[in-house]
Structures are given as C-alpha cells and as structure tokens.
Design a protein around this motif. Sequence first.
Motif, PDB file in Angstrom:
ATOM      1  N   CYS A   1      42.536 -41.014 -19.430  1.00  0.00           N
ATOM      2  CA  CYS A   1      42.599 -41.674 -20.726  1.00  0.00           C
ATOM      3  C   CYS A   1      43.587 -40.874 -21.565  1.00  0.00           C
ATOM      4  CB  CYS A   1      41.222 -41.740 -21.399  1.00  0.00           C
ATOM      5  SG  CYS A   1      40.547 -40.154 -21.927  1.00  0.00           S
ATOM      6  N   PRO A   2      44.072 -41.414 -22.675  1.00  0.00           N
ATOM      7  CA  PRO A   2      44.949 -40.606 -23.526  1.00  0.00           C
ATOM      8  C   PRO A   2      44.242 -39.320 -23.949  1.00  0.00           C
ATOM      9  CG  PRO A   2      44.985 -42.881 -24.232  1.00  0.00           C
ATOM     10  CD  PRO A   2      43.890 -42.757 -23.204  1.00  0.00           C
ATOM     11  N   GLU A   3      45.048 -38.271 -24.151  1.00  0.00           N
ATOM     12  CA  GLU A   3      44.495 -36.962 -24.502  1.00  0.00           C
ATOM     13  C   GLU A   3      45.077 -36.472 -25.823  1.00  0.00           C
ATOM     14  OE1 GLU A   3      44.461 -32.328 -22.912  1.00  0.00           O
ATOM     15  OE2 GLU A   3      46.077 -33.676 -22.300  1.00  0.00           O
ATOM     16  N   ALA A   4      44.205 -36.031 -26.737  1.00  0.00           N
ATOM     17  CA  ALA A   4      44.632 -35.310 -27.939  1.00  0.00           C
ATOM     18  C   ALA A   4      44.800 -33.860 -27.515  1.00  0.00           C
ATOM     19  CB  ALA A   4      43.595 -35.443 -29.044  1.00  0.00           C
ATOM     20  N   ASN A   5      46.049 -33.390 -27.498  1.00  0.00           N
ATOM     21  CA  ASN A   5      46.349 -32.076 -26.944  1.00  0.00           C
ATOM     22  C   ASN A   5      46.952 -31.172 -28.010  1.00  0.00           C
ATOM     23  OD1 ASN A   5      48.517 -30.195 -25.560  1.00  0.00           O
ATOM     24  ND2 ASN A   5      46.909 -30.590 -24.061  1.00  0.00           N
ATOM     25  N   GLY A   6      46.470 -29.941 -28.074  1.00  0.00           N
ATOM     26  CA  GLY A   6      47.064 -28.941 -28.946  1.00  0.00           C
ATOM     27  C   GLY A   6      46.887 -29.222 -30.426  1.00  0.00           C
ATOM     28  N   LEU A   7      45.781 -29.833 -30.814  1.00  0.00           N
ATOM     29  CA  LEU A   7      45.554 -30.099 -32.234  1.00  0.00           C
ATOM     30  C   LEU A   7      45.456 -28.769 -32.974  1.00  0.00           C
ATOM     31  CD1 LEU A   7      43.406 -32.783 -33.807  1.00  0.00           C
ATOM     32  CD2 LEU A   7      43.208 -30.481 -34.672  1.00  0.00           C
ATOM     33  N   GLN A   8      46.275 -28.621 -34.000  1.00  0.00           N
ATOM     34  CA  GLN A   8      46.217 -27.399 -34.796  1.00  0.00           C
ATOM     35  C   GLN A   8      46.372 -27.721 -36.269  1.00  0.00           C
ATOM     36  OE1 GLN A   8      49.222 -24.405 -34.394  1.00  0.00           O
ATOM     37  NE2 GLN A   8      50.912 -25.848 -34.391  1.00  0.00           N
ATOM     38  N   VAL A   9      45.636 -26.985 -37.061  1.00  0.00           N
ATOM     39  CA  VAL A   9      45.792 -26.982 -38.516  1.00  0.00           C
ATOM     40  C   VAL A   9      46.307 -25.596 -38.855  1.00  0.00           C
ATOM     41  CG1 VAL A   9      44.585 -27.112 -40.731  1.00  0.00           C
ATOM     42  CG2 VAL A   9      43.954 -28.676 -38.870  1.00  0.00           C
ATOM     43  N   TRP A  10      47.378 -25.538 -39.641  1.00  0.00           N
ATOM     44  CA  TRP A  10      48.034 -24.277 -39.920  1.00  0.00           C
ATOM     45  C   TRP A  10      48.576 -24.280 -41.333  1.00  0.00           C
ATOM     46  CZ3 TRP A  10      47.848 -20.016 -37.097  1.00  0.00           C
ATOM     47  CH2 TRP A  10      48.739 -18.977 -37.368  1.00  0.00           C
TER      48      TRP A  10
ATOM     49  N   GLU B   1      49.710 -33.382 -30.184  1.00  0.00           N
ATOM     50  CA  GLU B   1      50.394 -34.249 -29.231  1.00  0.00           C
ATOM     51  C   GLU B   1      49.371 -35.215 -28.656  1.00  0.00           C
ATOM     52  OE1 GLU B   1      53.256 -33.998 -25.285  1.00  0.00           O
ATOM     53  OE2 GLU B   1      52.063 -32.245 -25.829  1.00  0.00           O
ATOM     54  N   LEU B   2      49.645 -36.505 -28.780  1.00  0.00           N
ATOM     55  CA  LEU B   2      48.786 -37.522 -28.174  1.00  0.00           C
ATOM     56  C   LEU B   2      49.464 -37.932 -26.876  1.00  0.00           C
ATOM     57  CD1 LEU B   2      46.234 -39.113 -28.333  1.00  0.00           C
ATOM     58  CD2 LEU B   2      47.345 -40.711 -29.878  1.00  0.00           C
ATOM     59  N   ARG B   3      48.908 -37.448 -25.777  1.00  0.00           N
ATOM     60  CA  ARG B   3      49.476 -37.688 -24.447  1.00  0.00           C
ATOM     61  C   ARG B   3      48.958 -39.024 -23.927  1.00  0.00           C
ATOM     62  NH1 ARG B   3      49.135 -31.848 -21.364  1.00  0.00           N
ATOM     63  NH2 ARG B   3      50.653 -30.794 -22.719  1.00  0.00           N
ATOM     64  N   TRP B   4      49.836 -39.988 -23.913  1.00  0.00           N
ATOM     65  CA  TRP B   4      49.447 -41.337 -23.490  1.00  0.00           C
ATOM     66  C   TRP B   4      49.130 -41.377 -22.011  1.00  0.00           C
ATOM     67  CZ3 TRP B   4      48.042 -43.728 -27.530  1.00  0.00           C
ATOM     68  CH2 TRP B   4      48.703 -43.536 -28.744  1.00  0.00           C
ATOM     69  N   ASP B   5      49.716 -40.485 -21.218  1.00  0.00           N
ATOM     70  CA  ASP B   5      49.468 -40.468 -19.778  1.00  0.00           C
ATOM     71  C   ASP B   5      48.287 -39.581 -19.400  1.00  0.00           C
ATOM     72  OD1 ASP B   5      50.803 -38.118 -20.415  1.00  0.00           O
ATOM     73  OD2 ASP B   5      52.242 -38.245 -18.773  1.00  0.00           O
ATOM     74  N   GLY B   6      47.586 -39.033 -20.387  1.00  0.00           N
ATOM     75  CA  GLY B   6      46.372 -38.270 -20.132  1.00  0.00           C
ATOM     76  C   GLY B   6      46.608 -36.798 -19.863  1.00  0.00           C
ATOM     77  N   CYS B   7      45.530 -36.130 -19.588  1.00  0.00           N
ATOM     78  CA  CYS B   7      45.528 -34.696 -19.317  1.00  0.00           C
ATOM     79  C   CYS B   7      46.231 -34.410 -17.994  1.00  0.00           C
ATOM     80  CB  CYS B   7      44.069 -34.213 -19.253  1.00  0.00           C
ATOM     81  SG  CYS B   7      43.878 -32.455 -18.909  1.00  0.00           S
ATOM     82  N   ALA B   8      46.928 -33.291 -17.931  1.00  0.00           N
ATOM     83  CA  ALA B   8      47.635 -32.901 -16.705  1.00  0.00           C
ATOM     84  C   ALA B   8      46.672 -32.543 -15.575  1.00  0.00           C
ATOM     85  CB  ALA B   8      48.566 -31.726 -16.989  1.00  0.00           C
ATOM     86  N   ALA B   9      45.435 -32.165 -15.899  1.00  0.00           N
ATOM     87  CA  ALA B   9      44.457 -31.801 -14.863  1.00  0.00           C
ATOM     88  C   ALA B   9      43.962 -33.069 -14.168  1.00  0.00           C
ATOM     89  CB  ALA B   9      43.293 -31.043 -15.492  1.00  0.00           C
TER      90      ALA B   9
END
Length: 176
Positions: free
Chosen positions: A76-85, A62-70
């Motif tokens: 800045c935008p956040e790359a969140n939950g990157l997974q390879v499966w 998920e690329l969060r355009w509104d940034g990290c919730a913290a």
Amino acid sequence: MQNCDVFLRPCTGADLAVLEAWAPTGNSRTHAMRFSHQEAGTSTYYLAACRQEPGAIVGTCELRWDGCAASEVPRCPEANGLQVWPPVLQSHGIGTQMLGLLEHGARERGHHTLGLGVGDPRPKRLYLRLGYVDTGQDYLDRYTWIDEHHEEHHVADRARWMMKPLTGGRLEAGRL
C-alpha cells in the motif's frame, strides 16, 4: 507557532537548497533523493508549512505510491520519513495534521490503506490513537547515509509496519 494550520505542497527543484538549510542532510542529500523519487513518479515529496507563515517549512514527508521497499510488508502507499523540524515545533499537532492531509491525498488517488513503519514507541502511540493498526509485522528499515569523508554507512533499523484503513473499513492484525 503554536497555532499552526498546516498545508502540504509538493517539493520543487527550487526548494532543495532551502530544505538543506532548513534540515541539513549533508553528503547523504536525502532531500534531493526524495525529490528524485517524485520526479520518477514513484512518490510525492511533500513540504509542510503553516498558513500563518507560508514561507516557513515546518515538516516534510515522502508519500511513496509504490509502497515500502521491504518486500515482507503488505503493499500500500507508505508515509515515509515524516518529520517536523525544528524540534521545538514537535508535539504541537503538526505531524498529526500532516498525516491527515497525506491520508486525504492517498484516498483521493483511490487508495484504501496507508502504511508506515515505526521504530520508536512514542510515535507508535500517536499512530495507534490516529487509527493505525499494528500489523504485527517487523521488518528491517534499510538506508544508507554518507559521512563528511564520503564514506557510506549502511543501516538496518528494526521497525514495525502499521496500516490505516482510509475508506471506513477495519484492519485487524493477522487479517491483512
């Protein structure tokens, strides 16, 4: 799938059942939650596939355009939950390709940095090699998961905020 030329595409509503079969999230419905963020316009939930086998999902992020919730980390935008499966595909360059494509997408939208949180030393070493800077900012990555009895479990994992300049500039810890 050792030679995987990765491409990303946004998730669609039709993908949700396939995603749950691919990487089940149970009652937490994580894929549906990330897709709802995309529908609200605050993120893009990307699916990764290999050009050699385009119907097979090999990762999500998920690329969060509104940034990290913290609130304590730089915006800045956040790359969140990157997974390879599944795990057998990990450590073959798929995640690295995914990050490169996410960085490109953020740059195309006019963003100058991309951030991500990391709690595990192994991916942190990879992110450092890829040009991410350890900002020195620790934060609590908070999330909720729901068990088979529909009970909520609130988690707060310690994470370190990392950022990468996307426009050729430099970031240095302490000067963000």
